[in-house]
Design an enzyme around this catalytic site. Structure first.
Site: not given
Ligand code: ADP
Length: 762
Positions: A168, A251, A340, A401, A548
């Site tokens: 990716n 991807r 997604h 966003r 993913e």
């Molecule tokens: P992406 O969409 O970039 O793949 P992720 O799915 O990894 O992102 O999600 C990242 C976000 O998940 C972080 O910015 C954070 O807000 C949230 N996050 C991760 N762990 C926790 C947690 N334990 N509690 C609350 N929010 C979390």
């Protein structure tokens, strides 16, 4: 007797010449079984033809454990239906004594069938007769539910060790994972960040632990070379030479309207992906750079593009079109695409496995709550609506966003604050969302911390975030009419029980009842699913970790297989333009016409039709003189074109013939009476009828989903066409009259199958 002699004495192998036999044997294996050992279980996807070398086996049906259907012995064959169906077995087969069985790959059989007509003919005879007594979908779907890996997420479809690299590439980062199909684990993942700066960092996560290397990486080419050296050096990869990686899944963010599935990257496909770059200028060019560099680094591997948008190509027009001037859609491709897709698809496959229900029979709402956030309404395994639009900016509140806003705000900012389009873009994409509202952070963990300390901005950000998700869930309940499960996935969805609880609070009247203790305790590992709903909740609430990369690896494997299968013999197939028509059950026919021994008439677009005509009466209007198909069905079914659907005032879903659950009904009037059907009105999905023989020649399977190139002046590609193999049908591509009009297809026009894209139910 040696294997060669055995094959020479067994029909239809006896017709093969020495060279063909040699080829066949080179791609076959002798497998040994002990007495009582299972040779095939119910639900196993059939991919081989089996010939008993010595010993014997018993074939048993699913109903009764001990019901023996038949015993097979030396020289007998089983698994032949796999050639045309690739379906789960509805029988189980047990070795009666020590036996050796020759397992012949479907690929080599298919190859020889295409080359040798003397072999094709007897195979056609056997399969045609088996096809006449084919079982119905219910048995097939039950068998599929007994398979532990029905969607191949653990790569059980292959016995070989295939190494698949998933990559990716972004503007300044490269994420990659390595899979080995013989092991149900991700071998490792890596991330190279800050590409183009002096402070690049290469993070790796393998079974041996996590590592971080700090270095200077100038561009994507250097990043990919760094990745390749790491893979070669790492003992975990088990790869000495990089050419052992036989497939690379890339991807790709935007596939526009061209790609509704994953495709093997050829020069032509790359040109099409480039054309989609206009729609995603911040993503596709980087994806393409990665593709081009990897094709250079790994020229012998098969490269596959897996699009974020592809899963949503099943959205109906009413969901994907914006209410803006039509030519902006036609000329500029401005419409909703959704993103997604790989993860929404992944979690719905996992949900189907967890709930042990065929995906096809379920309605799901998937909430991907990560840094990017999107919801998806899923019906019959496909996306029917999603919250992201032409770009990932639409919909829910995200890390940085804004999600939905009044577009008037954009002009207001430009006029009153003198902002440029780039300024507004930056505000809405990078400075809004959780970060913008809180003024503190885009990370949900930070926001909860400061909200608990009383920070007003953080509380607002969380509240707006959760409210917006709840509002979208409500609207998707209206889209689907009902749901079987609500799924939480990605960073926030998987980890934040507080967010999940806030979202579900107030959704009880929909039948969404959370078990708060289960919610608080839910810590699913990758590959797990946790149900956090109360036992009496009508709708299950599931937490499913995103994966993913695994989905991309699986798609890569399947796209490679599809590209290798079929499509040997080309040839024109005529289009048949179908008018609206009904298929009646025998008893409804009698009610409508007072007899069931009616005369037939030729009607354009229908193979045969009864002389009788019916009137359709819907809630919004009536249609007279509707043709009645000339053969009876178990259940009455009305196939309408989109204009007729409109006339009747009905919303008829796009379905495969016979798939009538949840469809609307209407009243049918005949010369002697009327029947009111509760359900059965559909717009029928484009499909191809093809004979067993032609399917064998073309390497097609029943329920393949293919694309067709029209051979008229428009030369367009039609996607998502279902292949229906019948023992004795005449090949024809059936489309309804409105679709024909839109595509400028006239009676007598022809098309040819361009590629196989996927398979129904799989
Ligand atoms: P992406 O969409 O970039 O793949 P992720 O799915 O990894 O992102 O999600 C990242 C976000 O998940 C972080 O910015 C954070 O807000 C949230 N996050 C991760 N762990 C926790 C947690 N334990 N509690 C609350 N929010 C979390």
């Amino acid at each position: 007797m040696g294997i060669n002699e055995l094959l020479k004495s067994v029909h239809p192998f006896s017709v093969l010449n020495a060279k063909e036999l040699e080829k066949l044997l080179s791609e076959s294996r002798v497998v040994e079984f002990r007495e009582g050992e299972s040779v095939m279980r119910i639900g196993d996807i059939q991919r081989h033809l089996y010939l008993i070398y010595d010993g014997s086996v018993r074939v048993m049906s699913d109903g009764d454990e001990n019901a023996s259907i038949k015993t097979l012995k030396r020289g007998d064959i089983f698994g032949e239906m796999s050639l045309l169906t690739g379906e789960p077995s509805i029988y189980k087969i047990i070795a009666l004594n020590e036996c050796r069985i020759i397992r012949i790959s479907e690929k080599i059989l298919s190859f020889i069938i295409g080359e040798n007509e003397k072999f094709l003919n007897p195979v056609n005879d056997v399969l045609s007769s088996l096809f006449r007594e084919r079982h119905d979908d219910t048995r097939l779907l039950t068998a599929l539910s007994l398979n532990n890996d029905p969607y191949d997420l653990a790569f059980t479809s292959t016995d070989d060790s295939i190494k698949i690299l998933v990559i990716n590439t972004g503007s300044s980062s490269l994420k990659y994972s390595l899979f080995d199909t013989s092991k149900n684990i991700t071998l490792f993942t890596g991330l190279i960040e800050n590409i183009g700066s002096a402070e690049s960092v290469h993070k790796t996560d393998t079974r041996e632990g996590k590592e971080e290397r700090h270095l200077k990486i100038d561009g994507i080419g250097e990043a990919l070379s760094e990745m390749v050296s790491f893979i070669k050096e790492s003992p975990v990869s088990g790869i000495g030479d990089i050419s052992e990686i036989s497939a690379v899944g890339h991807r790709v963010v935007h596939g526009g309207e061209k790609f509704s599935g994953s495709v093997v990257l050829t020069d032509d496909v790359i040109t099409s992906v480039k054309e989609c770059s206009e729609l995603a200028p911040l993503h596709n060019p980087y994806n393409l750079a990665g593709i081009e560099e990897m094709r250079r680094l790994l020229p012998s591997a098969l490269h596959v593009a897996v699009f974020d948008t592809a899963f949503h190509q099943s959205m109906p027009e009413r969901a994907f079109k914006y209410a803006i001037p039509g030519e902006l859609y036609e000329k500029q491709q401005i419409r909703r695409y959704g993103f997604h897709g790989s993860n929404h698809k992944f979690v719905c496959l996992r949900a189907s496995m967890f709930l042990k229900r065929p995906l096809h029979s379920m309605k799901l709402i998937s909430c991907h709550l990560g840094n990017g956030v999107s919801l998806c309404a899923i019906e019959r395994g496909g996306s029917v609506d999603t919250s992201m639009g032409m770009t990932p900016l639409e919909g829910l509140v995200m890390g940085t966003r804004s999600g939905d806003i009044d577009p008037g705000i954009v002009f207001h900012l430009m006029r009153t604050l003198n902002m440029s389009p780039d300024d507004v873009d930056k505000i809405l994409n990078k400075k809004s969302g959780l970060l913008g509202v809180s003024g503190k952070s885009n990370d949900m963990r930070e926001l909860f911390k400061s909200a608990l300390e009383g920070d007003i901005g953080s509380k607002s950000a969380i509240n707006i975030f959760c409210y917006r998700v709840r509002k979208y869930i409500g609207s998707y309940m209206a889209v689907l009419g009902d749901a079987d499960a609500l799924i939480f996935t990605a960073g926030i969805g998987e980890n934040s029980s507080e967010v999940r609880a806030r979202i579900c609070n107030g959704l009880e009247s929909f039948g969404i009842h959370m078990d708060h203790r289960a919610n608080r305790n839910a810590r699913p590992q990758k590959g797990e699913v946790i149900d956090i709903s109360k036992s009496d909740s009508k709708i299950r609430i599931l937490v499913i970790p995103a994966d993913e990369e695994r989905m991309i690896a699986r798609e890569t494997l399947h796209a490679a297989r599809m590209a290798g299968a079929g499509h040997r013999t080309a040839g024109s197939i005529p289009f048949v333009v179908q008018p609206s028509h009904v298929h009646l059950s025998r008893s409804d026919f009698t009610t409508l016409f007072g007899n069931n021994d009616a005369g037939k008439l030729p009607v354009a677009g229908l193979q045969t039709a009864f002389k009788e005509r019916v009137r359709l009466i819907g809630p919004g209007g009536e249609i007279d003189e509707v043709a009645v198909s000339g053969s009876f069905r178990d259940k009455t079914q009305v196939e309408v074109s989109s204009t007729d659907e409109f006339r009747l005032g009905i919303m008829a879903p796009l379905r495969d013939a016979g798939d009538l659950e949840g469809t609307p009904g209407l009243t049918i009037e005949g010369s002697k009476g009327a029947v009111k059907i509760k359900r059965g009105v559909i717009r029928v999905r484009k499909h191809i009828h093809i004979s067993v023989k032609e399917a064998l020649m073309r390497g097609l399977k029943d329920r393949d989903i293919v694309t067709v190139r029209t051979e008229n002046d428009k030369n367009s590609i039609l996607g998502d066409i279902l292949v229906k193999v019948w023992s004795d049908s005449v090949s024809a591509i059936h489309i309804d009259k409105d679709e024909a009009l839109a595509l400028n297809i006239k009676r007598g026009d022809t098309g040819d199958i361009e590629s196989i894209r996927s398979r129904l139910y799989m």
